[in-house]
Design a protein around this motif. Structure first.
Motif, PDB file in Angstrom:
ATOM      1  N   SER A  71       0.827  -1.211   0.000  1.00  0.00           N
ATOM      2  CA  SER A  71       0.000   0.000   0.000  1.00  0.00           C
ATOM      3  C   SER A  71       0.857   1.256   0.000  1.00  0.00           C
ATOM      4  CB  SER A  71      -0.918   0.012   1.232  1.00  0.00           C
ATOM      5  OG  SER A  71      -1.799  -1.085   1.221  1.00  0.00           O
ATOM      6  N   ILE A  75       0.254   5.146  -1.472  1.00  0.00           N
ATOM      7  CA  ILE A  75       0.352   6.319  -0.610  1.00  0.00           C
ATOM      8  C   ILE A  75       1.318   7.329  -1.218  1.00  0.00           C
ATOM      9  CG2 ILE A  75       1.161   7.142   1.643  1.00  0.00           C
ATOM     10  CD1 ILE A  75       0.151   4.380   2.753  1.00  0.00           C
ATOM     11  N   CYS A 141      -7.163   6.120   8.562  1.00  0.00           N
ATOM     12  CA  CYS A 141      -6.908   4.683   8.649  1.00  0.00           C
ATOM     13  C   CYS A 141      -7.967   4.070   9.550  1.00  0.00           C
ATOM     14  CB  CYS A 141      -5.512   4.442   9.221  1.00  0.00           C
ATOM     15  SG  CYS A 141      -5.010   2.713   9.280  1.00  0.00           S
ATOM     16  N   ASP A 170      -7.777   4.153   4.466  1.00  0.00           N
ATOM     17  CA  ASP A 170      -6.883   2.999   4.506  1.00  0.00           C
ATOM     18  C   ASP A 170      -7.556   1.871   5.279  1.00  0.00           C
ATOM     19  OD1 ASP A 170      -4.814   1.177   4.758  1.00  0.00           O
ATOM     20  OD2 ASP A 170      -3.296   2.692   5.198  1.00  0.00           O
ATOM     21  N   LEU A 195      -7.661   2.076   0.305  1.00  0.00           N
ATOM     22  CA  LEU A 195      -6.458   1.247   0.293  1.00  0.00           C
ATOM     23  C   LEU A 195      -6.721  -0.068   1.024  1.00  0.00           C
ATOM     24  CD1 LEU A 195      -3.706   3.872   1.243  1.00  0.00           C
ATOM     25  CD2 LEU A 195      -4.532   3.252  -1.033  1.00  0.00           C
TER      26      LEU A 195
END
Length: 340
Positions: A71, A75, A141, A170, A195
């Protein structure tokens, strides 16, 4: 939103990009060694076979999928594609996954932190207050690392509706959560980037394969600037094998969730533990009497956890990854002996 130089960029065209046609048996276009088949050939630069199989499992069209070297590649591409160095900025919750900050610093982009509250939650209002006309992206996230909790879904939706830039959600640990993925809302929010990864629930950290899901426009920009053969053939093959074993992956997830719940209960009874924070991931955060001392003690016992004492809001905290039953028992036994 795209940086002007990226928008105008003519991407590198590899031999495998240029060849489009009927099946061929003689390849003399890429200066490859004709021996040592199949590893002598360059892999599919766009990973179409893997994307098509992934598409069936995720319910997302292949044109919405980017595959990268973990990932972390996706990013980094957010910064390289959309953030002008020393001009633009991004906003992220704090504490969270450390690679967002690292990628910002590598790309010379200002990184603005918005502190989570005492429940490790955020509000869209505070994220927006930290933004200005140069804010290109916001990072969330969920479940969050290192806190382990799901972020408030309603606040994420508020942010998606109110912010004109990219919102990166994320979901590296989403398989361990009861919350649905945001993949189902890609068509609703053209500024959404989701993600995911093969490193956690799929048990494939070693093959380094990350996934980004977004509108075809955003995916097109990622593909324009990625390195030509960013996902090697061995990784693509292993990922294909794992997709055929997705039922086994789901069994692993259920076992790990059960072990996580058991460990949380066991930790709450330990004399060196002051607080166990609820988790929706394959790890959980605990506040202990002395994180540095306990971490070093466990290292001496041959057990490695993550010391998060220096992380914002995580004073005297250790992050515990859920292992096998035997590994978890070894950890518990060591902590029961600690201080005796």
């Amino acid at each position: 939103m795209t940086r002007p130089n990226i928008w105008q960029l003519k991407p590198y065209s590899s031999a495998r990009d240029e060849y489009q046609g009927i099946a061929a048996s003689v390849f003399l276009d890429a200066n490859e060694n004709p021996y040592n088949n199949p590893n002598n050939r360059y892999p599919d630069p766009m990973q179409w076979e893997l994307k098509k199989n992934l598409s069936k499992l995720k319910g997302v069209a292949p044109e919405h999928i980017f595959l990268g070297n973990g990932s972390d590649e996706a990013i980094d591409l957010v910064f390289r594609a959309f953030c002008e160095p020393r001009v633009d900025n991004v906003v992220a919750i704090e504490p969270t996954y450390g690679m967002y900050l690292v990628a910002a610093e590598i790309n010379d982009v200002e990184y603005r932190k918005v502190l989570l509250d005492e429940h490790f939650q955020f509000t869209a209002e505070k994220m927006l207050e930290a933004a200005d006309e140069h804010t290109k992206a916001m990072f969330l996230c969920t479940p969050n690392n290192p806190t382990g909790n799901d972020l408030n879904r309603k606040e994420i939706v508020k942010l998606l509706n109110a912010f004109d830039g990219l919102v990166i959600v994320d979901e590296a640990y989403n398989d361990f959560s009861e919350e649905p993925s945001f993949l189902t809302r890609l068509d609703e929010f053209p500024n959404l980037v989701v993600l995911q990864t093969f490193s956690k629930a799929w048990g494939c950290a070693a093959i380094r394969l990350g996934m980004a899901f977004a509108s075809p426009d955003i995916i097109g920009i990622f593909n324009k600037i990625k390195y030509p053969y960013n996902v090697n053939q061995l990784t693509q093959q292993q990922a294909m094998e794992m997709l055929h074993r997705h039922y086994e992956k789901q069994r692993w997830v259920e076992v790990l969730k059960e072990e996580r719940n058991r460990l949380e209960s066991e930790f709450a009874a330990l004399h060196c533990v002051q607080q166990v924070f609820p988790s929706n991931a394959n790890f959980f955060l605990v506040r202990v009497t002395n994180a540095v001392h306990i971490y070093n003690y466990l290292v001496g016992e041959g057990i490695i956890v993550r010391n998060r004492h220096a992380v914002t809001l995580c004073g005297n905290c250790l992050r515990i990854t859920v292992g096998t039953r035997a590994e978890n028992e070894a950890l518990l036994e060591a902590l029961r002996k600690y201080g005796k």
